[in-house]
Scaffold this motif. Structure first.
Motif, short mmCIF file in Angstrom:
data_model
loop_
_atom_site.label_atom_id
_atom_site.label_comp_id
_atom_site.label_asym_id
_atom_site.label_seq_id
_atom_site.Cartn_x
_atom_site.Cartn_y
_atom_site.Cartn_z
N UNK A 1 0.65 -1.15 -0.14
CA UNK A 1 -0.08 -0.09 -0.07
C UNK A 1 0.85 1.23 -0.07
N UNK A 2 2.31 1.09 0.07
CA UNK A 2 2.95 2.35 -0.07
C UNK A 2 4.01 2.20 1.08
N UNK A 3 4.96 3.38 1.18
CA UNK A 3 5.84 3.43 2.23
C UNK A 3 5.45 3.78 3.65
N UNK A 4 5.87 2.98 4.53
CA UNK A 4 5.58 3.08 5.94
C UNK A 4 6.68 3.62 6.83
N UNK A 5 6.74 4.58 7.32
CA UNK A 5 7.90 5.13 8.36
C UNK A 5 7.90 4.60 9.58
N UNK A 6 8.78 3.93 10.01
CA UNK A 6 8.95 3.09 11.09
C UNK A 6 9.99 3.73 12.02
N UNK A 7 9.68 4.14 13.36
CA UNK A 7 10.76 4.43 14.32
C UNK A 7 10.75 3.42 15.32
N UNK A 8 11.90 3.11 15.87
CA UNK A 8 12.22 2.25 16.96
C UNK A 8 13.14 3.01 17.96
N UNK A 9 12.84 2.96 19.07
CA UNK A 9 13.05 4.01 20.23
C UNK A 9 13.30 3.38 21.49
N UNK A 10 14.32 3.44 22.33
CA UNK A 10 14.47 3.05 23.58
C UNK A 10 14.74 4.37 24.49
N UNK A 11 13.80 5.00 25.07
CA UNK A 11 14.39 6.11 25.83
C UNK A 11 14.79 5.81 27.10
N UNK A 12 15.50 6.87 27.55
CA UNK A 12 16.11 6.71 28.95
C UNK A 12 15.14 6.32 30.11
N UNK B 1 8.02 13.45 6.87
CA UNK B 1 7.27 13.81 5.66
C UNK B 1 6.13 12.69 5.26
N UNK B 2 6.46 11.30 5.84
CA UNK B 2 5.66 10.25 5.32
C UNK B 2 4.36 10.41 6.31
N UNK B 3 3.15 10.35 5.81
CA UNK B 3 1.87 10.55 6.42
C UNK B 3 1.74 9.35 7.37
N UNK B 4 2.20 8.21 6.83
CA UNK B 4 1.97 6.83 7.69
C UNK B 4 3.30 6.58 8.70
N UNK B 5 2.84 6.57 9.80
CA UNK B 5 4.03 6.47 10.68
C UNK B 5 3.70 5.56 11.85
N UNK B 6 4.51 4.53 12.07
CA UNK B 6 4.55 3.79 13.38
C UNK B 6 5.82 3.97 14.10
N UNK B 7 5.35 3.85 15.50
CA UNK B 7 6.73 4.19 16.63
C UNK B 7 6.53 2.95 17.53
N UNK B 8 7.64 2.29 17.50
CA UNK B 8 7.73 0.90 18.47
C UNK B 8 8.85 1.26 19.30
#
Length: 359
Positions: A236-247, A277-284
């Motif tokens: 369905x198109x590009x999906x921006x995915x962020x992976x983070x481990x905060x303090x 810029x991508x409208x579709x974003x997932x943060x894990x």
């Protein structure tokens, strides 16, 4: 009064035992005590006051200042658990037979249901276009290979891992290679995917503002990298995915609820997502905080929690043996959360979390 008849007259007279001076005095004492005994509205006024204070405390939690030991954030982290005071106060009200306390209890009950009642029902829907999962695998995990195999068995499309050590990295790569042909590891976080990845880069969430921040060697920066951004190529198109481990967040008797590193990271992550810029974003990731905490306002103003939107229950994830808070999160923008759940325990002190999303 007991009635008896005299032998001579046949007339009934009262029992002398019930007409003596002592009996009259006892009756007078009982009448006085009944007059001073408070009615059901006057009993349990302390309980009623405590119920009202509890309701106001939960209702106005956002007004609790953070200036002293981050008290506001600490309260918001454990806010659902304040509901446990309600049955305690209810038991006291019933024991005291206090109508005022019972009426006062309606305030905390309504406030708690308004805040968390929506989490008590199952909001999940069957089916999804993509499944994602996140797991803090723990640097002290005694069986990284076993954890990797358990996660692979969950058969999600995109899998994020946090707290990857250099020693455990080869084990995760080996055990996940068959199920996930595409992967990237940046510092201590990584992403494994069944779909191609592109435009992968680390995200600086350390918020280093010192004069030497831009002159640090790349190897040094990578060693402390705790977040990444990549693009997953879907049908369905590009999906921006962020992976983070905060303090980490810690409770210290002298410093209170210490969250400085985490809060700086949350601000930096919020800025990175705002620039996406991508409208579709997932943060894990492991954000080391609940989404009720005001410290995450920069993130929650842009993304929605899959647990809140499509989960069943609170979805607590830490500690794994007896979870009391949800600090492992999946948040989205531009896609529809269909379901959200926790996976079984692994060798980590966190539970894995997963979600299904649709376009």
């Amino acid at each position: 009064m007991t009635q008896v008849e005299t032998a001579e007259t046949g007339q009934a007279v009262g029992d002398p035992r019930e007409t003596g001076p002592g009996t009259r005095r006892a009756r007078i004492r009982r009448a006085i005590l009944m007059g001073f005994r408070p009615g059901p509205w006057k009993r349990g006024l302390v309980l009623a006051a405590m119920a009202l204070l509890l309701g106001l405390f939960m209702l106005l939690h956002a007004k609790i200042p953070n200036r002293i030991g981050n008290l506001g954030s600490l309260v918001e982290t454990v806010l659902p658990w304040f509901g446990l005071f309600i049955p305690v106060l209810l038991a006291g009200a019933l024991w005291r037979r206090s109508v005022s306390a019972m009426v006062a209890l309606t305030l905390p009950v309504l406030v708690w249901l308004n805040l968390f009642g929506g989490l008590l029902k199952d909001k999940s829907h069957p089916g999804s276009d993509l499944t994602v999962a996140s797991h803090n695998v723990s640097a002290n995990n005694p069986d990284p290979a076993g954890t990797a195999r358990e996660l692979a068995a969950a058969d999600v499309d995109v899998l994020a891992l946090e707290e990857i050590t250099p020693q455990a990295k080869p084990l995760y790569e080996k055990e996940l290679a068959k199920a996930y042909p595409y992967h990237t590891v940046q510092g201590t976080v990584g992403l494994w995917s069944k779909l191609p990845l592109a435009d992968t880069k680390p995200v600086d969430i350390q918020m280093d503002v010192g004069p030497l921040a831009d002159t640090k060697p790349v190897a040094v920066k990578m060693a402390y990298t705790r977040a990444l951004r990549t693009t997953v190529a879907t049908d369905q198109g590009p999906l921006a995915v962020y992976v983070a481990h905060l303090g980490s967040a810690r409770v210290n008797p002298r410093a209170g609820f210490w969250t400085d590193s985490r809060d700086r990271g949350a601000q930096a992550l919020g800025k990175a997502i705002a620039a996406e810029q991508n409208e579709r974003v997932v943060l894990l990731g492991d954000l080391n905080g609940t989404m009720d905490d005001r410290a995450f306002a920069d993130i929650t103003s842009q993304l929605r929690s899959t647990q809140d939107a499509a989960g069943d229950g609170f979805g607590f994830t830490w500690p794994a043996e007896f979870p009391v808070v949800r600090i492992d999160q999946i948040l989205v923008r531009g896609v529809k959360p269909e379901s959200s759940w926790s996976l079984p325990t692994t060798g980590s002190d966190h539970l894995p979390v997963a979600a299904g999303i649709s376009w």
